[in-house]
Design a protein around this motif. Structure first.
Motif, short mmCIF file in Angstrom:
data_model
loop_
_atom_site.label_atom_id
_atom_site.label_comp_id
_atom_site.label_asym_id
_atom_site.label_seq_id
_atom_site.Cartn_x
_atom_site.Cartn_y
_atom_site.Cartn_z
N GLU A 123 0.86 -1.18 0.00
CA GLU A 123 0.00 0.00 0.00
C GLU A 123 0.89 1.23 0.00
N SER A 124 0.61 2.15 -0.87
CA SER A 124 1.39 3.38 -0.91
C SER A 124 0.52 4.46 -1.54
N ASP A 125 0.70 5.70 -1.08
CA ASP A 125 -0.15 6.77 -1.63
C ASP A 125 0.28 7.15 -3.04
N VAL A 126 1.49 7.66 -3.15
CA VAL A 126 1.99 8.04 -4.47
C VAL A 126 3.42 7.55 -4.60
N VAL A 127 3.75 7.00 -5.73
CA VAL A 127 5.13 6.62 -6.03
C VAL A 127 5.59 7.50 -7.19
N VAL A 128 6.77 8.10 -7.04
CA VAL A 128 7.29 8.95 -8.11
C VAL A 128 8.65 8.43 -8.57
N ALA A 129 8.76 8.16 -9.85
CA ALA A 129 10.07 7.83 -10.44
C ALA A 129 10.49 9.06 -11.24
N ARG A 130 11.49 9.73 -10.72
CA ARG A 130 11.88 11.01 -11.34
C ARG A 130 13.10 10.82 -12.24
N GLU A 131 13.15 11.64 -13.27
CA GLU A 131 14.35 11.78 -14.10
C GLU A 131 14.82 10.46 -14.71
N ILE A 132 13.89 9.75 -15.28
CA ILE A 132 14.27 8.58 -16.08
C ILE A 132 14.76 9.11 -17.44
N GLN A 133 16.02 8.88 -17.73
CA GLN A 133 16.56 9.41 -18.99
C GLN A 133 16.02 8.64 -20.18
N PHE A 134 15.81 9.36 -21.26
CA PHE A 134 15.40 8.67 -22.48
C PHE A 134 16.10 9.29 -23.68
N TYR A 135 16.25 8.46 -24.71
CA TYR A 135 16.72 8.91 -26.03
C TYR A 135 15.76 8.35 -27.05
N SER A 136 15.20 9.23 -27.86
CA SER A 136 14.27 8.78 -28.88
C SER A 136 14.64 9.42 -30.22
N MET A 137 13.90 9.06 -31.26
CA MET A 137 14.16 9.60 -32.59
C MET A 137 12.89 10.25 -33.14
N CYS A 138 13.03 11.53 -33.45
CA CYS A 138 11.92 12.29 -34.03
C CYS A 138 11.51 11.69 -35.37
N GLU A 139 10.23 11.40 -35.52
CA GLU A 139 9.80 10.72 -36.73
C GLU A 139 9.74 11.64 -37.94
N ARG A 167 12.09 0.32 -18.15
CA ARG A 167 11.82 -0.49 -19.35
C ARG A 167 10.65 0.06 -20.14
N LEU A 168 9.62 0.51 -19.41
CA LEU A 168 8.44 1.07 -20.07
C LEU A 168 8.81 2.30 -20.90
N VAL A 169 9.66 3.15 -20.32
CA VAL A 169 10.11 4.34 -21.05
C VAL A 169 10.90 3.94 -22.29
N GLU A 170 11.80 2.97 -22.13
CA GLU A 170 12.62 2.50 -23.27
C GLU A 170 11.74 1.95 -24.38
N LYS A 171 10.73 1.21 -23.98
CA LYS A 171 9.83 0.59 -24.97
C LYS A 171 9.24 1.63 -25.92
N TYR A 172 8.85 2.78 -25.36
CA TYR A 172 8.22 3.78 -26.21
C TYR A 172 9.19 4.82 -26.74
N ALA A 173 10.38 4.93 -26.13
CA ALA A 173 11.37 5.90 -26.63
C ALA A 173 12.11 5.34 -27.83
N LYS A 174 12.42 4.05 -27.79
CA LYS A 174 13.29 3.48 -28.82
C LYS A 174 12.51 3.10 -30.07
N ARG A 175 11.99 4.11 -30.68
CA ARG A 175 11.25 3.94 -31.93
C ARG A 175 11.10 5.33 -32.55
N LEU A 176 10.58 5.42 -33.74
CA LEU A 176 10.29 6.73 -34.32
C LEU A 176 9.11 7.31 -33.57
N GLN A 177 9.27 8.52 -33.08
CA GLN A 177 8.27 9.04 -32.16
C GLN A 177 8.02 10.52 -32.34
N ILE A 178 6.93 10.99 -31.73
CA ILE A 178 6.83 12.39 -31.34
C ILE A 178 6.61 12.38 -29.82
N GLN A 179 7.02 13.46 -29.20
CA GLN A 179 7.06 13.47 -27.73
C GLN A 179 5.66 13.30 -27.12
#
Ligand SMILES: Nc1nc2c(ncn2[C@@H]2O[C@H](COP(=O)(O)OP(=O)(O)OP(=O)(O)O)[C@@H](O)[C@H]2O)c(=O)[nH]1
Ligand SMILES: [Zn+2]
Length: 253
Positions: A123-139, A167-179
């Motif tokens: 049980e926890s009220d809020v969990v915050v994962a801050r500053e997860i670095q990402f590198y993506s490619m503008c489509e 891993r979740l961030v990587e999954k969506y960053a490592k592809r052609l993307q828009i922010q």
């Protein structure tokens, strides 16, 4: 909204509109053929069978990894020639292979599993994962955009293994993307597993810095679902995130 590419392929932009179209309708047959080849082959980089809207759900039909290294190598060699280079000179001779390998890595998100099923009862009220670095490619320009993702969530009796959020961030960053889409996809994958989720992405876009308007503006995108739709709840966590991420820019170059 630009939906139809030069070869007639249909692209769902998830409702994001383009300001203007810079695409040419005067493509030569060779250009059009090459476009088809690239798309067909690049769909297989991450082992996915079909591409439609970049949400990563429908494309993992096949487990066989159909690498397109040989074709990408040929295309990069051709690109070097078109740029007026000698692809056989010492510094460039292995470049097509390097680029093909690099694409397999930086576009690996298409076939990635975020493993969000790894949870712990807590049980926890809020969990915050801050500053997860990402590198993506503008489509739009196939240039990098990169920065930080902050994820806040209100658990529904279970918390995620913290590495799984990366891993979740990587999954969506490592592809052609828009922010904007990347931000939304991260929130959407979490929303049914939690009581509320808030995703903030801060991104620097090389296509704005090194070409075109040559501006260093940092882009902020936000997506929230569930209990964060309540303004008070959202603003409490947002102010925490914004306070802590203000100050010196991490990515000044
Ligand atoms: N909303 C959004 N726009 C993006 C993102 N990445 C790049 N862009 C923009 O996509 C737009 C593409 O505009 P176009 O006019 O088709 O391309 P362009 O002629 O190269 O545009 P300029 O960059 O203004 O020179 C540009 O305004 C880019 O800044 C993103 O993640 N989100
Ligand atoms: Zn761009």
């Amino acid at each position: 909204m630009r939906k139809v590419s030069s070869d007639g392929d249909y692209h769902n932009y998830d409702g994001y509109a383009h300001v203007k179209s810079s695409g040419s309708n005067n493509k030569s047959v060779d250009d059009a053929d090459m476009g088809k080849g690239i798309r067909k082959e690049s769909n297989s980089i991450g082992g996915k069978a079909k591409s439609s809207n970049g949400d990563g759900k429908e494309r993992r039909g096949s487990t066989s990894k159909r690498h397109s290294t040989a074709r990408i190598k040929r295309l990069i060699r051709q690109l070097l020639i078109e740029l007026g280079e000698d692809p056989d000179r010492e510094g460039l001779v292995d470049t097509p292979e390097r680029v093909a390998e690099m694409y397999a890595e930086i576009f690996s998100g298409y076939s990635m599993d975020s493993e969000l099923d790894v949870t712990f009862s807590e049980e926890s009220d809020v969990v915050v994962a801050r500053e997860i670095q990402f590198y993506s490619m503008c489509e739009h320009h196939i240039l990098p955009f990169f920065g930080k993702v902050h994820i806040a969530y209100i658990p529904d009796g279970k918390v995620f293994g913290i590495s799984k959020l990366v891993r979740l961030v990587e999954k969506y960053a490592k592809r052609l993307q828009i922010q904007e889409r990347m931000t939304k996809q991260i929130a959407d994958e979490l929303k049914d597993k939690v009581k509320g989720v808030l995703v903030v992405v801060e991104g620097d876009h090389m296509c704005m810095r090194m070409r075109g308007v040559k501006n260093n503006s940092r882009i902020l995108t936000i997506a929230y679902r569930g209990e964060f739709e309540n303004r008070e709840v959202r603003e409490q966590v947002l102010s925490l995130l914004m306070d802590s991420s203000s100050g010196a820019r991490m990515y000044d170059i």
